[in-house]
Scaffold this motif. Structure first.
Motif, mmCIF file in Angstrom:
data_model
loop_
_atom_site.group_PDB
_atom_site.id
_atom_site.type_symbol
_atom_site.label_atom_id
_atom_site.label_comp_id
_atom_site.label_asym_id
_atom_site.label_seq_id
_atom_site.Cartn_x
_atom_site.Cartn_y
_atom_site.Cartn_z
ATOM 1 N N SER A 55 -9.057 9.201 14.092
ATOM 2 C CA SER A 55 -10.417 8.751 13.794
ATOM 3 C C SER A 55 -10.335 7.526 12.891
ATOM 4 N N ALA A 56 -11.444 6.839 12.754
ATOM 5 C CA ALA A 56 -11.497 5.683 11.852
ATOM 6 C C ALA A 56 -11.159 6.111 10.428
ATOM 7 N N ALA A 57 -11.618 7.272 10.025
ATOM 8 C CA ALA A 57 -11.333 7.766 8.668
ATOM 9 C C ALA A 57 -9.849 8.057 8.491
ATOM 10 N N GLU A 58 -9.213 8.650 9.502
ATOM 11 C CA GLU A 58 -7.781 8.944 9.401
ATOM 12 C C GLU A 58 -6.965 7.653 9.312
ATOM 13 N N LYS A 59 -7.425 6.612 9.996
ATOM 14 C CA LYS A 59 -6.712 5.340 9.960
ATOM 15 C C LYS A 59 -6.820 4.644 8.604
ATOM 16 N N GLN A 60 -7.704 5.121 7.761
ATOM 17 C CA GLN A 60 -7.854 4.556 6.425
ATOM 18 C C GLN A 60 -7.044 5.304 5.373
ATOM 19 N N THR A 61 -6.389 6.390 5.758
ATOM 20 C CA THR A 61 -5.624 7.153 4.775
ATOM 21 C C THR A 61 -4.365 6.398 4.365
ATOM 22 N N GLU A 62 -3.925 6.681 3.169
ATOM 23 C CA GLU A 62 -2.722 6.036 2.652
ATOM 24 C C GLU A 62 -1.517 6.344 3.531
ATOM 25 N N ASN A 63 -1.371 7.599 3.969
ATOM 26 C CA ASN A 63 -0.230 7.966 4.808
ATOM 27 C C ASN A 63 -0.214 7.190 6.118
ATOM 28 N N TYR A 64 -1.358 7.101 6.752
ATOM 29 C CA TYR A 64 -1.433 6.392 8.034
ATOM 30 C C TYR A 64 -1.085 4.914 7.844
ATOM 31 N N ARG A 65 -1.729 4.280 6.879
ATOM 32 C CA ARG A 65 -1.497 2.850 6.664
ATOM 33 C C ARG A 65 -0.039 2.571 6.289
ATOM 34 N N ALA A 66 0.536 3.415 5.453
ATOM 35 C CA ALA A 66 1.941 3.234 5.071
ATOM 36 C C ALA A 66 2.853 3.426 6.279
ATOM 37 N N ALA A 67 2.554 4.426 7.100
ATOM 38 C CA ALA A 67 3.369 4.666 8.297
ATOM 39 C C ALA A 67 3.315 3.474 9.244
ATOM 40 N N VAL A 68 2.125 2.917 9.452
ATOM 41 C CA VAL A 68 1.981 1.747 10.327
ATOM 42 C C VAL A 68 2.807 0.579 9.786
ATOM 43 N N ASP A 69 2.677 0.292 8.511
ATOM 44 C CA ASP A 69 3.405 -0.835 7.914
ATOM 45 C C ASP A 69 4.916 -0.641 7.967
ATOM 46 N N LEU A 70 5.374 0.548 7.589
ATOM 47 C CA LEU A 70 6.808 0.803 7.554
ATOM 48 C C LEU A 70 7.398 0.903 8.957
ATOM 49 N N HIS A 71 6.623 1.421 9.893
ATOM 50 C CA HIS A 71 7.078 1.504 11.278
ATOM 51 C C HIS A 71 7.258 0.093 11.855
ATOM 52 N N ALA A 72 6.324 -0.791 11.586
ATOM 53 C CA ALA A 72 6.441 -2.178 12.054
ATOM 54 C C ALA A 72 7.661 -2.850 11.429
ATOM 55 N N LYS A 73 7.872 -2.625 10.147
ATOM 56 C CA LYS A 73 9.036 -3.222 9.475
ATOM 57 C C LYS A 73 10.334 -2.683 10.068
ATOM 58 N N PHE A 74 10.376 -1.394 10.337
ATOM 59 C CA PHE A 74 11.553 -0.792 10.958
ATOM 60 C C PHE A 74 11.868 -1.505 12.274
ATOM 61 N N HIS A 75 10.847 -1.703 13.109
ATOM 62 C CA HIS A 75 11.071 -2.348 14.400
ATOM 63 C C HIS A 75 11.510 -3.808 14.242
ATOM 64 N N ARG A 76 10.974 -4.508 13.263
ATOM 65 C CA ARG A 76 11.421 -5.886 13.018
ATOM 66 C C ARG A 76 12.894 -5.914 12.620
ATOM 67 N N GLU A 77 13.279 -4.995 11.750
ATOM 68 C CA GLU A 77 14.676 -4.943 11.303
ATOM 69 C C GLU A 77 15.604 -4.539 12.447
ATOM 70 N N ALA A 78 15.196 -3.572 13.244
ATOM 71 C CA ALA A 78 16.008 -3.154 14.389
ATOM 72 C C ALA A 78 16.167 -4.308 15.377
ATOM 73 N N ALA A 79 15.099 -5.044 15.618
ATOM 74 C CA ALA A 79 15.157 -6.195 16.523
ATOM 75 C C ALA A 79 16.111 -7.261 15.988
ATOM 76 N N GLN A 80 16.117 -7.452 14.676
ATOM 77 C CA GLN A 80 17.030 -8.429 14.083
ATOM 78 C C GLN A 80 18.478 -8.001 14.310
#
Length: 122
Positions: A55-80
């Motif tokens: 839901s929109a509310a779940e996407k605003q939680t700290e856990n969700y936002r942190a997971a999105v950011d860290l997941h993207a960083k993981f993929h950038r590092e793996a790609a490198q």
């Protein structure tokens, strides 16, 4: 809706990347393009994370936002790592995968966040 099983599967799947990347460093080849590895919405976890289950509310939680950011960083590092491994820069790839390397730090941060998120769900 947050799914404990999906988070657990993500922890396991992202842990398996280390072995795949080490193999790429050793042989200088990888079975997926760098662009595909970099895309954080193509793996099963990414598809779920960016999909309609939250839901929109779940996407605003700290856990969700942190997971999105860290997941993207993981993929950038793996790609490198893939880029370096497949272009003859084995030493750079190995360094990034070392104890203090950027890939290792990104992977550890993502795993830690996913474990914490899972624990909040009971």
């Amino acid at each position: 809706m947050v799914n404990v099983d999906m988070i657990q599967k993500a922890i396991a799947a992202h842990a398996s990347w280390k072995a795949r990347l080490r193999s790429a460093v050793d042989i200088g080849k990888f079975d997926v393009t760098t662009a595909t590895v970099k895309a954080d919405n193509q793996c099963e976890f990414g598809k779920w994370l960016y999909g309609p289950d939250f839901s929109a509310a779940e996407k605003q939680t700290e856990n969700y936002r942190a997971a999105v950011d860290l997941h993207a960083k993981f993929h950038r590092e793996a790609a490198q790592i893939v880029e370096w491994a497949t272009s003859g820069h084995k030493d750079e790839a190995a360094k990034a995968m070392g104890l203090e390397g950027s890939y290792t730090k990104a992977s550890s941060a993502l795993t830690k966040e996913l474990v914490e998120w899972r624990l909040t769900l009971g």
